[in-house]
Design a protein around this motif. Structure first.
Motif, PDB file in Angstrom:
ATOM      1  N   GLU A  52       0.831  -1.206   0.000  1.00 25.96           N
ATOM      2  CA  GLU A  52       0.000   0.000   0.000  1.00 25.96           C
ATOM      3  C   GLU A  52       0.866   1.256   0.000  1.00 25.96           C
ATOM      4  N   MET A  53       1.977   1.214   0.704  1.00 32.10           N
ATOM      5  CA  MET A  53       2.906   2.356   0.712  1.00 32.10           C
ATOM      6  C   MET A  53       3.504   2.565  -0.683  1.00 32.10           C
ATOM      7  N   ILE A  54       3.864   1.473  -1.343  1.00 34.74           N
ATOM      8  CA  ILE A  54       4.408   1.581  -2.706  1.00 34.74           C
ATOM      9  C   ILE A  54       3.340   2.135  -3.644  1.00 34.74           C
ATOM     10  N   ALA A  55       2.100   1.683  -3.480  1.00 35.79           N
ATOM     11  CA  ALA A  55       1.003   2.212  -4.298  1.00 35.79           C
ATOM     12  C   ALA A  55       0.830   3.708  -4.036  1.00 35.79           C
ATOM     13  N   ALA A  58       3.461   5.590  -5.901  1.00 37.07           N
ATOM     14  CA  ALA A  58       3.093   5.692  -7.313  1.00 37.07           C
ATOM     15  C   ALA A  58       2.037   6.776  -7.518  1.00 37.07           C
ATOM     16  N   TYR A  59       1.077   6.850  -6.613  1.00 41.60           N
ATOM     17  CA  TYR A  59       0.005   7.841  -6.707  1.00 41.60           C
ATOM     18  C   TYR A  59       0.580   9.254  -6.580  1.00 41.60           C
ATOM     19  N   VAL A  60       1.478   9.442  -5.608  1.00 41.47           N
ATOM     20  CA  VAL A  60       2.089  10.760  -5.401  1.00 41.47           C
ATOM     21  C   VAL A  60       2.938  11.155  -6.609  1.00 41.47           C
ATOM     22  N   LYS A  61       3.626  10.189  -7.200  1.00 44.22           N
ATOM     23  CA  LYS A  61       4.440  10.481  -8.392  1.00 44.22           C
ATOM     24  C   LYS A  61       3.539  10.933  -9.538  1.00 44.22           C
ATOM     25  N   GLU A  62       2.370  10.315  -9.680  1.00 45.81           N
ATOM     26  CA  GLU A  62       1.420  10.747 -10.708  1.00 45.81           C
ATOM     27  C   GLU A  62       0.892  12.149 -10.401  1.00 45.81           C
ATOM     28  N   LEU A  63       0.639  12.423  -9.123  1.00 49.07           N
ATOM     29  CA  LEU A  63       0.195  13.775  -8.753  1.00 49.07           C
ATOM     30  C   LEU A  63       1.268  14.811  -9.066  1.00 49.07           C
ATOM     31  N   GLU A  64       2.519  14.439  -8.857  1.00 50.89           N
ATOM     32  CA  GLU A  64       3.610  15.361  -9.186  1.00 50.89           C
ATOM     33  C   GLU A  64       3.587  15.685 -10.678  1.00 50.89           C
ATOM     34  N   THR A  65       3.471  14.661 -11.498  1.00 54.19           N
ATOM     35  CA  THR A  65       3.428  14.871 -12.951  1.00 54.19           C
ATOM     36  C   THR A  65       2.187  15.664 -13.343  1.00 54.19           C
ATOM     37  N   GLY A 115       9.909   3.669 -13.695  1.00 59.92           N
ATOM     38  CA  GLY A 115       8.554   4.177 -13.807  1.00 59.92           C
ATOM     39  C   GLY A 115       7.551   3.096 -14.176  1.00 59.92           C
ATOM     40  N   CYS A 116       7.983   2.110 -14.940  1.00 64.84           N
ATOM     41  CA  CYS A 116       7.070   1.015 -15.318  1.00 64.84           C
ATOM     42  C   CYS A 116       6.626   0.249 -14.080  1.00 64.84           C
ATOM     43  N   GLY A 117       7.554   0.012 -13.174  1.00 69.16           N
ATOM     44  CA  GLY A 117       7.216  -0.682 -11.932  1.00 69.16           C
ATOM     45  C   GLY A 117       6.269   0.130 -11.077  1.00 69.16           C
ATOM     46  N   LEU A 118       6.493   1.447 -11.042  1.00 68.15           N
ATOM     47  CA  LEU A 118       5.568   2.307 -10.301  1.00 68.15           C
ATOM     48  C   LEU A 118       4.187   2.289 -10.929  1.00 68.15           C
ATOM     49  N   LYS A 119       4.137   2.337 -12.263  1.00 71.82           N
ATOM     50  CA  LYS A 119       2.838   2.299 -12.954  1.00 71.82           C
ATOM     51  C   LYS A 119       2.081   1.013 -12.621  1.00 71.82           C
ATOM     52  N   ASP A 120       2.825  -0.088 -12.520  1.00 72.05           N
ATOM     53  CA  ASP A 120       2.186  -1.367 -12.168  1.00 72.05           C
ATOM     54  C   ASP A 120       1.584  -1.316 -10.766  1.00 72.05           C
ATOM     55  N   ALA A 121       2.192  -0.541  -9.881  1.00 66.82           N
ATOM     56  CA  ALA A 121       1.704  -0.441  -8.499  1.00 66.82           C
ATOM     57  C   ALA A 121       0.612   0.616  -8.343  1.00 66.82           C
ATOM     58  N   LEU A 122       0.417   1.421  -9.386  1.00 66.26           N
ATOM     59  CA  LEU A 122      -0.517   2.547  -9.300  1.00 66.26           C
ATOM     60  C   LEU A 122      -1.962   2.086  -9.216  1.00 66.26           C
ATOM     61  N   PRO A 123      -2.651   2.546  -8.164  1.00 65.68           N
ATOM     62  CA  PRO A 123      -4.084   2.257  -8.128  1.00 65.68           C
ATOM     63  C   PRO A 123      -4.801   3.166  -9.126  1.00 65.68           C
ATOM     64  N   GLU A 124      -6.104   3.121  -9.139  1.00 62.11           N
ATOM     65  CA  GLU A 124      -6.874   3.962 -10.054  1.00 62.11           C
ATOM     66  C   GLU A 124      -6.510   5.433  -9.837  1.00 62.11           C
TER      67      GLU A 124
END
Length: 191
Positions: A52-55, A58-65, A115-124
């Motif tokens: 859940e922390m890794i997810a 990933a969510y925060v990284k998407e928010l940054e972008t 980034g691919c690994g983060l995308k895999d962990a990204l929830p909706e």
């Protein structure tokens, strides 16, 4: 028995037999969380908590972008204020990502390597679908509120597994997200 002088000199400078040096054993970090790691005070699964922390990373990284791209693409009469606000936001998201990742590493788990690994962990995650200023900001504040709700959930789990440093940070993160969401909603009401 008498040893010749040159042999005596060679023996005098010969290195003493060395004891094998042992390196301190450093435990290897754990890879992807496997089975449950139960604590004495809780039945929560630390491995699931780390996932859940890794997810969340990933969510925060998407928010940054997302906040960075809105910062660049936003066009409206309040451009200067929103541009400045969003710069602070994407810088904050970078710090949030780093802090969350360091918590994961401090628990001896690894993060994805790319980034691919983060995308895999990204929830909706809700993506911006138009260049409409209200639409961009509306999507972003809803994502901020979703992050706050995820942090609320993880704060409780962190308490149960006695990760009080993480629990305290999650409480702070909730406040940061809802404050930023409030700023955006107040701006949208005036548009």
């Amino acid at each position: 028995m008498h040893t010749p002088a040159h042999q005596q000199a060679a023996l005098a400078y010969a290195p003493a037999p060395q004891q094998p040096q042992t390196q301190p054993q450093v435990p290897m970090p754990q890879g992807k969380p496997k089975g449950p790691a139960k604590s004495k005070t809780s039945r929560e699964d630390v491995g699931a908590f780390i996932q859940e922390m890794i997810a969340m990373c990933a969510y925060v990284k998407e928010l940054e972008t997302q906040s960075h791209l809105i910062h660049l693409n936003y066009e409206s009469c309040n451009f200067l204020a929103i541009h400045k606000f969003l710069k602070g936001q994407y810088e904050s998201h970078l710090e949030q990502f780093d802090t969350l990742a360091e918590f994961i590493r401090s628990m001896d788990y690894l993060l994805p390597m790319c980034g691919c690994g983060l995308k895999d962990a990204l929830p909706e995650f809700n993506s911006v679908t138009s260049y409409d200023p209200k639409g961009m900001l509306g999507t972003y504040y809803k994502n901020l509120e979703e992050l706050a709700n995820k942090a609320k959930k993880l704060e409780g789990v962190a308490q149960k597994i006695s990760a009080i440093d993480i629990a305290n940070y999650m409480a702070d993160l909730v406040g940061q997200c809802f404050k930023s969401s409030w700023f955006i909603k107040a701006t949208l009401r005036g548009m």
